[in-house]
Design an enzyme around this catalytic site. Structure first.
Site, mmCIF file in Angstrom:
data_model
loop_
_atom_site.group_PDB
_atom_site.id
_atom_site.type_symbol
_atom_site.label_atom_id
_atom_site.label_comp_id
_atom_site.label_asym_id
_atom_site.label_seq_id
_atom_site.Cartn_x
_atom_site.Cartn_y
_atom_site.Cartn_z
ATOM 1 N N GLU A 67 11.059 -8.399 4.088
ATOM 2 C CA GLU A 67 10.495 -7.352 3.152
ATOM 3 C C GLU A 67 11.121 -7.195 1.744
ATOM 4 O O GLU A 67 10.343 -6.993 0.715
ATOM 5 C CB GLU A 67 10.357 -5.918 3.704
ATOM 6 C CG GLU A 67 9.368 -5.995 5.076
ATOM 7 C CD GLU A 67 9.709 -6.850 6.324
ATOM 8 O OE1 GLU A 67 8.970 -6.999 7.141
ATOM 9 O OE2 GLU A 67 10.894 -7.141 6.350
ATOM 10 N N HIS A 136 7.543 1.355 16.018
ATOM 11 C CA HIS A 136 6.328 0.909 15.278
ATOM 12 C C HIS A 136 5.448 2.174 15.300
ATOM 13 O O HIS A 136 4.109 1.945 15.192
ATOM 14 C CB HIS A 136 5.666 -0.341 15.954
ATOM 15 C CG HIS A 136 6.497 -1.551 15.777
ATOM 16 N ND1 HIS A 136 6.807 -2.194 14.724
ATOM 17 C CD2 HIS A 136 7.105 -2.221 16.851
ATOM 18 C CE1 HIS A 136 7.692 -3.329 15.131
ATOM 19 N NE2 HIS A 136 7.717 -3.287 16.277
#
Length: 331
Positions: A67, A136
């Site tokens: 990322e 998540h």
């Protein structure tokens, strides 16, 4: 009828509205989409399905699992005159790019004395309610709303999902777009009279006179469901969708509170240091003498979000908990 015409004229989903927004944006040669699995796989949540075949690998770019690297590449491309749309799979992974977002994207305009705009759009899925476990299921958009130098969006409706991206790409500064995972399958019909949205204004999704229920993103359907229950009990709840979390539309919030004289803020994030806390403070600062009761907040339990469905549901704001909070301010 083509899939695109069906999306415009018939029932569509939140996911399809986002895809059509991307398709429209990609007609500008400066725009490209990059992120993990956005190409051949069609996106982890299916938003970019079919775009690789339509626009090719130069415009729909699969990235390595880093990322920090691909968000940094997007920032660099924006500095070079492109209009990148960077997809981060889920909000927890954005923490691996936080240095790029906070120390580069958000600060370069200021640190360059106004010389360097960073017109990058960063999309990510947020929120809980889908049994994805604690790692998540975060709702961290309030963290990002804390940062000067970026705009933070939370589309909760089909029309906002369809039209916010174009407005975000027109912004010369970084924009973070948070898509709640529970909304992707939401179905409905796009309003044919809407072809653009205002990123500076909150929206009244349901007018009311007794209490202002202030929320955003994935909590909007819950707030509307609570308002239906309250209507059956003789309580008229006004539901306000913030839409833009930074900058907040203080004027619309205060106008609503001035009409109803009570406020309940619904925020899926944890209560401590939350966006709900910021909104409560602003109401107290700007509309204290309009209030007939203290502002109430409905937030997630301050625990890692559980995996087990019944525990996850218990940890999150629900229509029943919103109804209970409204009961406290109108009693």
């Amino acid at each position: 009828m083509t899939a695109r015409r069906a999306a415009r004229n018939g029932p569509t989903t939140y996911r399809e509205a986002l895809r059509e927004a991307l398709r429209q944006a990609l007609h500008d040669d400066r725009v490209f989409l990059m992120g993990e699995d956005v190409g051949r796989y069609g996106g982890c949540f299916g938003v970019s399905l079919g775009l690789l075949e339509e626009f090719g690998p130069d415009r729909i770019r699969d990235t390595p699992l880093s990322e920090s690297a691909f968000v940094g590449a997007g920032i660099g491309a924006a500095l070079g005159g492109m209009r990148p749309v960077v997809e981060i799979m889920t909000v927890n992974f954005s923490l691996l790019a936080l240095d790029q977002i906070l120390n580069n994207a958000a600060t370069l305009l200021h640190m360059s004395g106004g010389q360097l705009n960073v017109p990058v759009v960063i999309r990510m899925t947020t929120g809980a309610g889908r049994q994805l476990g604690a790692q998540h299921s975060h709702s961290l958009e309030g963290w990002y709303a804390h940062i000067p130098g970026i705009r933070v969006l939370a589309p909760a409706t089909l029309d906002d999902a369809r039209h916010m991206l174009a407005a975000a790409l027109a912004d010369p500064d970084p924009v973070l777009l948070f898509e709640h995972g529970s909304l992707y399958n939401t179905a409905g019909v796009l309003d044919p009279t809407v072809d653009a949205v205002d990123l500076d204004s909150a929206a009244i999704r349901r007018p009311g006179t007794d209490v202002s229920v202030i929320t955003y993103g994935g909590s909007l359907p819950k707030a509307l469901a609570a308002a239906d229950v309250l209507a059956g009990e003789g309580v008229s709840a006004e539901v306000l969708d913030l839409r833009t979390l930074r900058p907040l539309d203080d004027a619309t919030i205060m106008d609503s509170v001035a009409r109803t004289h009570r406020a309940v803020v619904v925020d899926e994030a944890w209560r401590s240091g939350s966006l709900a806390a910021e909104i409560s403070a602003r109401i107290t600062e700007q509309a204290f003498y309009e209030l007939d009761a203290p502002v109430q907040r409905v937030c997630s339990a301050e625990v890692p979000i559980p995996y087990a469905r019944q525990l996850e549901e218990a940890a999150l704001p629900q229509p029943a908990s919103i109804v209970d909070a409204v009961g406290q301010v109108v009693s």
